[in-house]
Design an enzyme around this catalytic site. Structure first.
Site, PDB file in Angstrom:
ATOM      1  N   SER A   1       1.301  -7.764  11.421  1.00  0.00           N
ATOM      2  CA  SER A   1       0.619  -9.657  12.266  1.00  0.00           C
ATOM      3  C   SER A   1       0.369  -9.816  10.393  1.00  0.00           C
ATOM      4  CB  SER A   1      -0.976  -9.000  12.247  1.00  0.00           C
ATOM      5  OG  SER A   1      -2.132  -8.436  11.800  1.00  0.00           O
ATOM      6  N   ASN A   2       0.364  -8.965   9.458  1.00  0.00           N
ATOM      7  CA  ASN A   2       0.341  -9.930   8.266  1.00  0.00           C
ATOM      8  C   ASN A   2       1.982 -10.245   8.312  1.00  0.00           C
ATOM      9  OD1 ASN A   2      -1.563 -10.927   6.439  1.00  0.00           O
ATOM     10  ND2 ASN A   2      -1.999  -7.701   6.922  1.00  0.00           N
TER      11      ASN A   2
ATOM     12  N   ARG B   1      10.604  11.111  -2.187  1.00  0.00           N
ATOM     13  CA  ARG B   1      10.344   9.793  -2.180  1.00  0.00           C
ATOM     14  C   ARG B   1      11.127   8.646  -2.973  1.00  0.00           C
ATOM     15  NH1 ARG B   1       5.443   8.095  -0.370  1.00  0.00           N
ATOM     16  NH2 ARG B   1       4.317  10.625  -0.662  1.00  0.00           N
TER      17      ARG B   1
ATOM     18  N   ARG C   1       3.602   3.496   2.793  1.00  0.00           N
ATOM     19  CA  ARG C   1       4.703   4.913   1.436  1.00  0.00           C
ATOM     20  C   ARG C   1       3.928   4.252   0.287  1.00  0.00           C
ATOM     21  NH1 ARG C   1       6.915   8.703   3.292  1.00  0.00           N
ATOM     22  NH2 ARG C   1       8.274   8.667   1.224  1.00  0.00           N
TER      23      ARG C   1
ATOM     24  N   LEU D   1       5.034   4.110  -2.932  1.00  0.00           N
ATOM     25  CA  LEU D   1       6.181   3.642  -3.260  1.00  0.00           C
ATOM     26  C   LEU D   1       6.434   4.345  -4.813  1.00  0.00           C
ATOM     27  CD1 LEU D   1       6.273  -0.100  -3.191  1.00  0.00           C
ATOM     28  CD2 LEU D   1       6.943   1.186  -2.389  1.00  0.00           C
TER      29      LEU D   1
ATOM     30  N   HIS E   1      -4.560  -5.533   0.258  1.00  0.00           N
ATOM     31  CA  HIS E   1      -5.454  -4.673   0.768  1.00  0.00           C
ATOM     32  C   HIS E   1      -6.263  -5.521   1.429  1.00  0.00           C
ATOM     33  CE1 HIS E   1      -6.964  -1.024   0.952  1.00  0.00           C
ATOM     34  NE2 HIS E   1      -8.019  -0.882  -0.535  1.00  0.00           N
TER      35      HIS E   1
ATOM     36  N   ASP F   1      -2.430   0.673  -4.631  1.00  0.00           N
ATOM     37  CA  ASP F   1      -3.259  -0.182  -4.607  1.00  0.00           C
ATOM     38  C   ASP F   1      -4.424  -1.263  -6.485  1.00  0.00           C
ATOM     39  OD1 ASP F   1      -3.062  -0.577  -2.102  1.00  0.00           O
ATOM     40  OD2 ASP F   1      -5.261   1.090  -1.892  1.00  0.00           O
TER      41      ASP F   1
HETATM   42  C1  GRF Z   1      -3.913  -4.953   7.291  1.00  0.00           C
HETATM   43  O1  GRF Z   1      -5.171  -4.916   6.678  1.00  0.00           O
HETATM   44  C2  GRF Z   1      -3.449  -4.979   5.205  1.00  0.00           C
HETATM   45  O2  GRF Z   1      -4.616  -5.490   4.536  1.00  0.00           O
HETATM   46  C3  GRF Z   1      -2.966  -3.163   4.873  1.00  0.00           C
HETATM   47  O3  GRF Z   1      -2.774  -2.804   6.322  1.00  0.00           O
HETATM   48  C4  GRF Z   1      -2.732  -3.699   7.716  1.00  0.00           C
HETATM   49  C5  GRF Z   1      -1.733  -4.268   7.741  1.00  0.00           C
HETATM   50  O4  GRF Z   1      -1.951  -4.844   9.017  1.00  0.00           O
HETATM   51  N1  GRF Z   1      -2.209  -3.479   4.129  1.00  0.00           N
HETATM   52  P1  GRF Z   1      -1.401  -5.486   9.740  1.00  0.00           P
HETATM   53  O5  GRF Z   1       0.325  -4.306  10.308  1.00  0.00           O
HETATM   54  O6  GRF Z   1      -0.453  -6.487   8.990  1.00  0.00           O
HETATM   55  O7  GRF Z   1      -1.279  -6.085  10.918  1.00  0.00           O
END
Ligand code: GRF
Length: 210
Positions: A18-19, A70, A96, A98, A114, A150
């Protein structure tokens, strides 16, 4: 200094995407000036790849199970990104860690989002961690990626109040809404050359400064 050249953006994901969809939409309507030029997933059937298909963005699957370390996996990913001329990498639900090698390959050129106000609640299930701790405010963070999980200089954050009856699902959904606003904003700043790292902290240049 970061972001002074025209960027070509590559997105790494593992899941829903979704992002990625939010970034694609920002690139389409001009909020983000740089093109999304490649999507890489480590999971072959990640639903997020559908967004790349629909937007006609090139994508590739690099299955991490085909590498024994990795770094070996990350070298394959970097090869795909570099063949597409990618200069800036956005992690969007990429599950994953990095390798240091990859982080050094794209110095201060990897962004992550995050679902907490870092440095609180890094790692998995950030929203669950927030509920367990009973915090009243959580949110989301876009940051530059360093070698640690993170971690790295914070570009933008957005607070999301925790409501009395929130569970992990409802809280995650409200944070996600804000993620979809915050990530394009941060990326847009980066592409306008307004993100500068000074002593491990981000200075956001004004439009006049850039
Ligand atoms: C989101 O909550 C993002 O903050 C985290 O993983 C999730 C990914 O969601 N890193 P999407 O795959 O972008 O819907």
């Amino acid at each position: 200094m970061t972001g002074q050249d025209p960027q070509r953006i590559g997105v790494l994901l593992s899941g829903r995407g979704s992002n990625l969809a939010a970034l694609l939409s920002a690139s389409r309507d001009g909020r983000v000036s740089a093109p999304m030029a490649m999507v890489v997933s480590n999971i072959a059937d990640a639903p997020g790849l559908d967004h790349a298909r629909q937007a006609d963005i090139p994508f590739q699957v690099v299955d991490h199970r085909r590498s024994s370390t990795r770094e070996e996996h990350d070298r394959k990913v970097a090869e795909v990104l570099e063949a597409a001329g990618i200069t800036l990498v956005c992690l969007a639900g990429y599950m994953r860690l990095l390798s240091p090698w990859f982080v050094q390959r794209f110095p201060q050129r990897i962004l992550n989002i995050h679902p907490s106000l870092l440095p609180a609640f890094p790692g998995l299930h950030a929203q669950r961690q927030a509920l367990r701790h009973g915090v009243k405010i959580t949110g989301c963070t876009v940051h530059l990626v360093d070698e640690h999980l993170d971690a790295g200089p914070i570009i933008l954050q957005k607070a999301v109040p925790v409501q009395e009856h929130d569970d992990e699902r409802t809280l995650s959904a409200r944070i996600l809404e804000q993620e979809h606003i915050l990530y394009p904003e941060a990326l847009s700043l980066f592409c306008q050359n307004r993100v500068e790292v000074k002593n491990q902290r981000i200075h956001l240049r004004s439009k006049q400064e850039k």
